[in-house]
Write an enzyme that holds these catalytic residues in place. Structure first.
Site, short mmCIF file in Angstrom:
data_model
loop_
_atom_site.label_atom_id
_atom_site.label_comp_id
_atom_site.label_asym_id
_atom_site.label_seq_id
_atom_site.Cartn_x
_atom_site.Cartn_y
_atom_site.Cartn_z
CE1 TYR A 124 45.66 51.46 -54.61
CE2 TYR A 124 46.53 51.55 -56.65
CZ TYR A 124 45.56 51.00 -55.88
OH TYR A 124 45.25 49.75 -56.33
CE LYS A 170 30.64 47.80 -51.84
NZ LYS A 170 30.00 46.78 -52.16
CG ASP A 202 29.77 44.75 -55.15
OD1 ASP A 202 29.29 45.58 -56.12
OD2 ASP A 202 29.33 44.31 -54.39
CG ASP A 226 45.75 48.40 -59.79
OD1 ASP A 226 46.31 47.82 -60.77
OD2 ASP A 226 46.21 48.31 -58.69
CG ASP A 230 45.77 43.12 -63.45
OD1 ASP A 230 46.26 44.20 -63.82
OD2 ASP A 230 46.67 42.18 -62.82
#
Ligand code: NAD
Ligand code: IPM
Ligand code: MN
Length: 342
Positions: A124, A170, A202, A226, A230
């Site tokens: 970001y 990852k 994942d 992020d 959620d």
């Protein structure tokens, strides 16, 4: 001229449902701590409309000078195709306050996960643009220092809880993730009471969806955090319930819901203000050092969830009715406390 001071909470209502949930948070905060000075400023789409900028100078100056920042969500479809977007104001505020440690708790029944999300680095904030051939790029970069400071936070938080830390990355693909894993492994011997595991992102998403009760503290980089936060909200009652605290190493923190401006329900008075109220409780605890008041607010919010749920929870209460129920519970507590003390 900004007037904010160390006794001041700067309230940034934001966009969409932001002003609706912010109004309830302000009333609860003022009911609990009558001496607090709440100063409202513009951010996001509302600020672009008024000033052309998503983070006007006077908003930033007030935030820098405040004890803490209580923020509603930003974002409006009106700016989807615009060069200047509301979200840029939020990213700039986080960077300016160096609010790198984003704590996103998700609690329900036997689930008690704390996501520790790195907030001012990674994809970001990396270089982005368009090459001559039309290729569009965003870059993910981390300096070891940025990883170390968020990792140390997470280790200390794990020590204060059940001592389990899951680092999500990852590392099978990304260099930044391999750096992340190296730093975690280098620090681990300094925290012998913390049991560390590494998990690929994942798989972590799958595990969070199916067996969230296995996690205690989960530390990860900006974008993974992020997305996973959620998901953690979804398995613990929904986005309407999920708060966050974004902390630096000493300056004012930013306290805001995990959810966005919810354009699909904005303006109808039906948004669940719980995430904003729980963010206010985090502000009371971490921003103002008022732990007892934070616990009172959390308790009152839990009572309101049981008594007057909003539509996202299967109920019919409006945002204002929910907020009123929270304040009613706070005043019941106050009277009980007064009787007890007498
Ligand atoms: P969103 O979180 O706004 O909404 C997702 C879904 O959850 C919607 O169906 C919405 O109605 C529901 N929801 C969210 N909060 C709720 C609440 N308090 N009560 C009841 N239902 C609620 O996500 P989105 O639609 O992808 O994003 C909308 C805008 O918000 C975008 O512009 C995005 O950039 C922005 N956003 C801002 C923040 C922030 O300011 N921290 C966070 C996330 C998204
Ligand atoms: C969040 C939001 C923000 C983020 C956006 C609006 C910049 O999704 O707080 O989770 O990605 O951090
Ligand atoms: Mn998000």
């Amino acid at each position: 001229m900004p007037t904010a001071s160390r006794d001041t909470v700067v309230l940034l209502p934001g966009d969409g449902i932001g002003p609706e949930v912010a109004a309830e948070a302000r009333l609860a905060l003022e009911a609990l701590v009558p001496e607090v000075v709440v100063e409202e400023h513009l951010i996001g789409g509302a600020a672009i409309r008024a000033t052309g900028k998503p983070l006007p100078d006077e908003t930033l100056e007030a935030c820098v000078a405040a004890a803490a920042v209580l923020k509603g969500p930003v974002g409006d479809p009106e700016f989807d195709a615009a060069d200047v977007r509301p979200e840029q104001g939020l990213l700039a505020l986080r960077a300016a306050l160096d609010a790198y440690a984003n704590l996103r708790p998700a609690v329900l029944d036997e689930i008690d996960v704390l996501i520790v999300r790195e907030l001012v680095g990674g994809l970001y904030f990396g270089e982005h643009g368009v090459r001559d051939d039309g290729t569009v790029y965003d870059t993910c970069e981390y300096h070891p220092h940025q990883v170390e400071r968020i990792a140390r936070r997470a280790f200390r938080l794990a020590q204060s809880r059940t001592g389990r830390l899951t680092s999500v990355d990852k590392a099978n693909v990304l260099e930044t993730s391999r750096l992340w894993r190296r730093v975690i492994d280098q620090l681990a011997p300094e925290y012998p009471d913390v049991r560390v595991e590494h998990m690929l992102v994942d798989n972590a998403a799958m595990q969070l969806a199916t067996t969230p009760g296995q996690f205690d503290v989960l530390v990860t980089e900006n974008m993974f955090g992020d997305i996973l936060s959620d998901l953690a909200a979804a398995v613990t009652g929904g986005l309407g319930l999920a708060p966050s605290a974004s902390l630096s190493d000493g300056g004012p923190g930013i306290f805001e819901p995990v959810h966005g401006s919810a354009p699909d329900i904005a303006g109808r008075g039906v948004a669940n203000p719980t995430a904003m109220l729980r963010s206010t409780a985090l502000l009371l605890e971490h921003g103002l050092g008022l732990r007892a008041e934070a616990e009172r607010l959390s308790g009152a919010v839990d009572s309101a969830i049981a008594a007057v749920p909003t539509p996202d929870l299967g109920g019919t209460a409006t945002t204002a009715e929910f907020g009123a129920a929270v304040r009613e519970q706070l005043s019941v507590d106050e009277r009980a406390g007064a009787t007890y003390r007498a």
